[in-house]
Design a protein around this motif. Structure first.
Motif, PDB file in Angstrom:
ATOM      1  N   ARG A   1      20.769 -18.059  10.808  1.00 28.54           N
ATOM      2  CA  ARG A   1      20.235 -17.254  10.701  1.00 28.54           C
ATOM      3  C   ARG A   1      19.675 -18.064   9.319  1.00 28.54           C
ATOM      4  O   ARG A   1      18.036 -17.469   9.133  1.00 28.54           O
ATOM      5  CB  ARG A   1      20.852 -16.090  10.359  1.00 28.54           C
ATOM      6  CG  ARG A   1      20.694 -15.171   9.316  1.00 28.54           C
ATOM      7  CD  ARG A   1      19.727 -13.869   9.716  1.00 28.54           C
ATOM      8  NE  ARG A   1      19.282 -13.347   8.841  1.00 28.54           N
ATOM      9  CZ  ARG A   1      19.538 -11.938   9.107  1.00 28.54           C
ATOM     10  NH1 ARG A   1      21.019 -11.685   9.430  1.00 28.54           N
ATOM     11  NH2 ARG A   1      19.649 -10.741   7.843  1.00 28.54           N
ATOM     12  N   THR A   2      19.772 -19.247   9.049  1.00 25.04           N
ATOM     13  CA  THR A   2      19.226 -19.577   7.604  1.00 25.04           C
ATOM     14  C   THR A   2      17.156 -19.968   9.138  1.00 25.04           C
ATOM     15  O   THR A   2      15.858 -20.144   8.068  1.00 25.04           O
ATOM     16  CB  THR A   2      19.909 -20.701   7.435  1.00 25.04           C
ATOM     17  OG1 THR A   2      20.727 -20.616   7.005  1.00 25.04           O
ATOM     18  CG2 THR A   2      18.468 -21.527   6.602  1.00 25.04           C
ATOM     19  N   THR A   3      17.618 -20.650  10.203  1.00 20.58           N
ATOM     20  CA  THR A   3      16.234 -20.845  10.525  1.00 20.58           C
ATOM     21  C   THR A   3      15.272 -19.797  10.615  1.00 20.58           C
ATOM     22  O   THR A   3      13.944 -19.230  10.516  1.00 20.58           O
ATOM     23  CB  THR A   3      16.312 -21.592  12.026  1.00 20.58           C
ATOM     24  OG1 THR A   3      17.717 -22.755  11.700  1.00 20.58           O
ATOM     25  CG2 THR A   3      14.946 -21.574  12.664  1.00 20.58           C
ATOM     26  N   GLU A   4      15.543 -18.776  10.993  1.00 20.31           N
ATOM     27  CA  GLU A   4      15.507 -17.258  11.378  1.00 20.31           C
ATOM     28  C   GLU A   4      14.377 -17.067   9.910  1.00 20.31           C
ATOM     29  O   GLU A   4      13.121 -16.373  10.705  1.00 20.31           O
ATOM     30  CB  GLU A   4      16.435 -16.361  12.565  1.00 20.31           C
ATOM     31  CG  GLU A   4      15.870 -15.225  11.731  1.00 20.31           C
ATOM     32  CD  GLU A   4      16.780 -13.917  12.814  1.00 20.31           C
ATOM     33  OE1 GLU A   4      15.741 -12.693  12.708  1.00 20.31           O
ATOM     34  OE2 GLU A   4      17.508 -14.286  12.983  1.00 20.31           O
ATOM     35  N   GLU A   5      15.237 -17.010   9.063  1.00 20.34           N
ATOM     36  CA  GLU A   5      14.624 -16.500   7.832  1.00 20.34           C
ATOM     37  C   GLU A   5      13.411 -17.369   7.759  1.00 20.34           C
ATOM     38  O   GLU A   5      12.195 -17.035   6.704  1.00 20.34           O
ATOM     39  CB  GLU A   5      15.389 -16.168   6.933  1.00 20.34           C
ATOM     40  CG  GLU A   5      16.877 -15.282   7.098  1.00 20.34           C
ATOM     41  CD  GLU A   5      17.638 -15.138   6.169  1.00 20.34           C
ATOM     42  OE1 GLU A   5      17.975 -16.230   5.282  1.00 20.34           O
ATOM     43  OE2 GLU A   5      18.614 -14.085   6.119  1.00 20.34           O
TER      44      GLU A   5
ATOM     45  N   PRO B   1       7.399 -15.012  14.082  1.00 21.93           N
ATOM     46  CA  PRO B   1       7.237 -16.315  13.542  1.00 21.93           C
ATOM     47  C   PRO B   1       7.924 -16.939  14.501  1.00 21.93           C
ATOM     48  O   PRO B   1       7.856 -18.289  14.059  1.00 21.93           O
ATOM     49  CB  PRO B   1       7.439 -15.801  12.514  1.00 21.93           C
ATOM     50  CG  PRO B   1       8.805 -14.813  13.583  1.00 21.93           C
ATOM     51  CD  PRO B   1       8.477 -13.862  14.223  1.00 21.93           C
ATOM     52  N   HIS B   2       8.726 -16.945  15.861  1.00 20.23           N
ATOM     53  CA  HIS B   2       8.770 -18.489  16.347  1.00 20.23           C
ATOM     54  C   HIS B   2       7.318 -19.046  16.664  1.00 20.23           C
ATOM     55  O   HIS B   2       6.740 -18.902  17.981  1.00 20.23           O
ATOM     56  CB  HIS B   2       9.481 -18.036  17.854  1.00 20.23           C
ATOM     57  CG  HIS B   2      11.092 -16.712  17.806  1.00 20.23           C
ATOM     58  ND1 HIS B   2      11.430 -16.191  18.778  1.00 20.23           N
ATOM     59  CD2 HIS B   2      11.239 -16.643  16.725  1.00 20.23           C
ATOM     60  CE1 HIS B   2      11.848 -15.545  18.046  1.00 20.23           C
ATOM     61  NE2 HIS B   2      11.929 -15.565  17.067  1.00 20.23           N
ATOM     62  N   PRO B   3       7.611 -20.482  17.136  1.00  9.65           N
ATOM     63  CA  PRO B   3       6.410 -21.412  17.198  1.00  9.65           C
ATOM     64  C   PRO B   3       6.669 -21.010  18.780  1.00  9.65           C
ATOM     65  O   PRO B   3       7.295 -21.053  19.589  1.00  9.65           O
ATOM     66  CB  PRO B   3       7.203 -22.432  17.015  1.00  9.65           C
ATOM     67  CG  PRO B   3       7.682 -22.277  15.637  1.00  9.65           C
ATOM     68  CD  PRO B   3       8.670 -20.926  15.779  1.00  9.65           C
ATOM     69  N   ALA B   4       5.019 -21.602  19.302  1.00 14.97           N
ATOM     70  CA  ALA B   4       5.004 -21.396  20.622  1.00 14.97           C
ATOM     71  C   ALA B   4       3.714 -22.116  21.063  1.00 14.97           C
ATOM     72  O   ALA B   4       2.657 -22.005  19.922  1.00 14.97           O
ATOM     73  CB  ALA B   4       5.162 -20.317  21.507  1.00 14.97           C
ATOM     74  N   VAL B   5       4.161 -23.217  22.319  1.00 11.01           N
ATOM     75  CA  VAL B   5       3.158 -23.972  22.958  1.00 11.01           C
ATOM     76  C   VAL B   5       2.993 -23.981  24.049  1.00 11.01           C
ATOM     77  O   VAL B   5       3.664 -22.942  24.982  1.00 11.01           O
ATOM     78  CB  VAL B   5       2.977 -24.877  22.016  1.00 11.01           C
ATOM     79  CG1 VAL B   5       4.670 -25.802  22.377  1.00 11.01           C
ATOM     80  CG2 VAL B   5       1.778 -25.842  22.159  1.00 11.01           C
TER      81      VAL B   5
ATOM     82  N   PRO C   1      15.588 -20.219  16.799  1.00 11.79           N
ATOM     83  CA  PRO C   1      15.993 -19.601  15.728  1.00 11.79           C
ATOM     84  C   PRO C   1      17.516 -20.481  16.245  1.00 11.79           C
ATOM     85  O   PRO C   1      17.897 -19.327  17.084  1.00 11.79           O
ATOM     86  CB  PRO C   1      15.251 -18.853  14.730  1.00 11.79           C
ATOM     87  CG  PRO C   1      15.388 -17.728  15.080  1.00 11.79           C
ATOM     88  CD  PRO C   1      14.079 -18.312  17.003  1.00 11.79           C
ATOM     89  N   ALA C   2      18.162 -21.402  15.610  1.00 15.02           N
ATOM     90  CA  ALA C   2      19.336 -21.371  15.801  1.00 15.02           C
ATOM     91  C   ALA C   2      20.700 -20.374  15.820  1.00 15.02           C
ATOM     92  O   ALA C   2      21.848 -20.680  15.880  1.00 15.02           O
ATOM     93  CB  ALA C   2      19.665 -22.775  16.509  1.00 15.02           C
TER      94      ALA C   2
ATOM     95  N   SER D   1      16.680 -25.365  12.315  1.00 16.31           N
ATOM     96  CA  SER D   1      17.570 -25.355  13.771  1.00 16.31           C
ATOM     97  C   SER D   1      17.299 -24.917  14.523  1.00 16.31           C
ATOM     98  O   SER D   1      16.892 -24.173  14.807  1.00 16.31           O
ATOM     99  CB  SER D   1      19.283 -25.313  12.957  1.00 16.31           C
ATOM    100  OG  SER D   1      18.930 -26.080  12.898  1.00 16.31           O
ATOM    101  N   VAL D   2      16.126 -25.363  15.284  1.00 17.16           N
ATOM    102  CA  VAL D   2      15.696 -24.550  17.394  1.00 17.16           C
ATOM    103  C   VAL D   2      16.422 -25.286  18.655  1.00 17.16           C
ATOM    104  O   VAL D   2      16.301 -25.714  18.545  1.00 17.16           O
ATOM    105  CB  VAL D   2      14.178 -23.772  16.812  1.00 17.16           C
ATOM    106  CG1 VAL D   2      13.841 -23.716  15.684  1.00 17.16           C
ATOM    107  CG2 VAL D   2      13.651 -25.893  17.166  1.00 17.16           C
TER     108      VAL D   2
END
Length: 296
Positions: free
Chosen positions: A265-269, A122-126, A262-263, A241-242
């Protein structure tokens, strides 16, 4: 020091041309090969004729003299010597034109790179070029703020969107700080390829449409600022937060893979929630990612 480096490059260019010339037979380039030959491969005069350059000038080039060959002349020599795309790029590098070479194995790597981006979810990547055009990306990046593909194709430049698009402006809680970081990075990339004609339309458009860009660009700050914390407001899952991790591609050193990690846990979720909603078709149906296109 600069002259020393230029002399080394000229000598290496000459040695490379001699080595490639020695590997070709006259028959391979459509020349008669009769009679006794004192060289293993082609003669210098034959390469000069095939490339439509002067024989004396080509001899100087092989001797490592500082004759400063143009892109057009190097392309003609590359054709004469039947160089592959990787060999052509190497020739342009030695000839002092690092931006003119073919992007090596870029096209062959397209499907593999797109698979890599998809697997990073789920990590955004470009994959992005120096002027912030996204060449390929995964679904998480597409929907990280809103739907990138809902925008006109001509506007899908991440630097341009930071300064002009309402959703992207609202999508960064510290907007001016984020824009300053974008401009500082843009400046760093600009310095790597300042003569590239692709810069003029982008910088001209930004100057015409954004006074903030003009002010930040004229400050002349330069920084790649790795690992900087970015605060993004996603229209789909809320605040994120990334931190960026940026990697150069061996297939094309002007293209970069950028991964948003993600920086907290909330962002990871929330990134996982975004990926799940995309997979379920809850956001604009099943995500369709762009096909990789060549990096210019």
């Amino acid at each position: 020091m600069i002259k020393v480096m230029a002399d080394v490059r000229s000598r290496e260019l000459g040695a490379y041309l001699r080595a490639r010339r020695d590997r070709l037979s006259p028959a391979e380039v459509g020349l008669p090969g009769g009679g006794r030959r004192r060289v293993r491969g082609l003669r210098r005069e034959e390469v000069a004729v095939l490339a439509n350059v002067g024989s004396t000038w080509y001899t100087w080039l092989e001797q490592g003299r500082d004759v400063q060959p143009s892109v057009e002349v190097l392309a003609a020599i590359a054709d004469a010597l039947r160089l592959s795309s990787d060999e052509r790029r190497y020739l342009f590098l030695l000839g002092g034109h690092p931006d003119a070479g073919a992007p090596s194995s870029w096209e062959r790597a397209g499907a593999r790179l797109q698979g890599l981006l998809d697997n990073l979810s789920p990590h955004p990547a470009v994959v992005m070029n120096p002027w912030f055009e996204p060449l390929a990306y995964n679904a998480s990046f597409r929907f990280m703020i809103d739907d990138l593909e809902a925008l006109p194709a001509a506007d899908r430049n991440c630097a341009y969107l930071h300064f002009t698009h309402p959703d992207w402006i609202a999508g960064h809680s510290d907007h001016e700080q984020e824009c300053a970081a974008v401009v500082a990075k843009l400046r760093a990339y600009y310095g790597e390829s300042v003569t590239d004609p692709a810069w003029e339309p982008l910088l001209g458009r930004l100057r015409a449409e954004s006074p903030l860009f003009v002010r930040l660009w004229d400050q002349a700050d330069v920084s790649t600022d790795p690992g900087r914390l970015k605060r993004i407001r996603s229209l789909h899952v809320g605040n994120l937060s990334v931190r960026n991790t940026t990697m150069l591609l061996e297939e094309n050193l002007r293209a970069r893979v950028v991964v948003y990690q993600p920086a907290d846990r909330t962002t990871e979720e929330r990134l996982q929630e975004l990926a799940n909603r995309i997979a379920r078709g809850a956001i604009d149906g099943p995500a369709k990612v762009r096909r990789l296109r060549p990096a210019t």
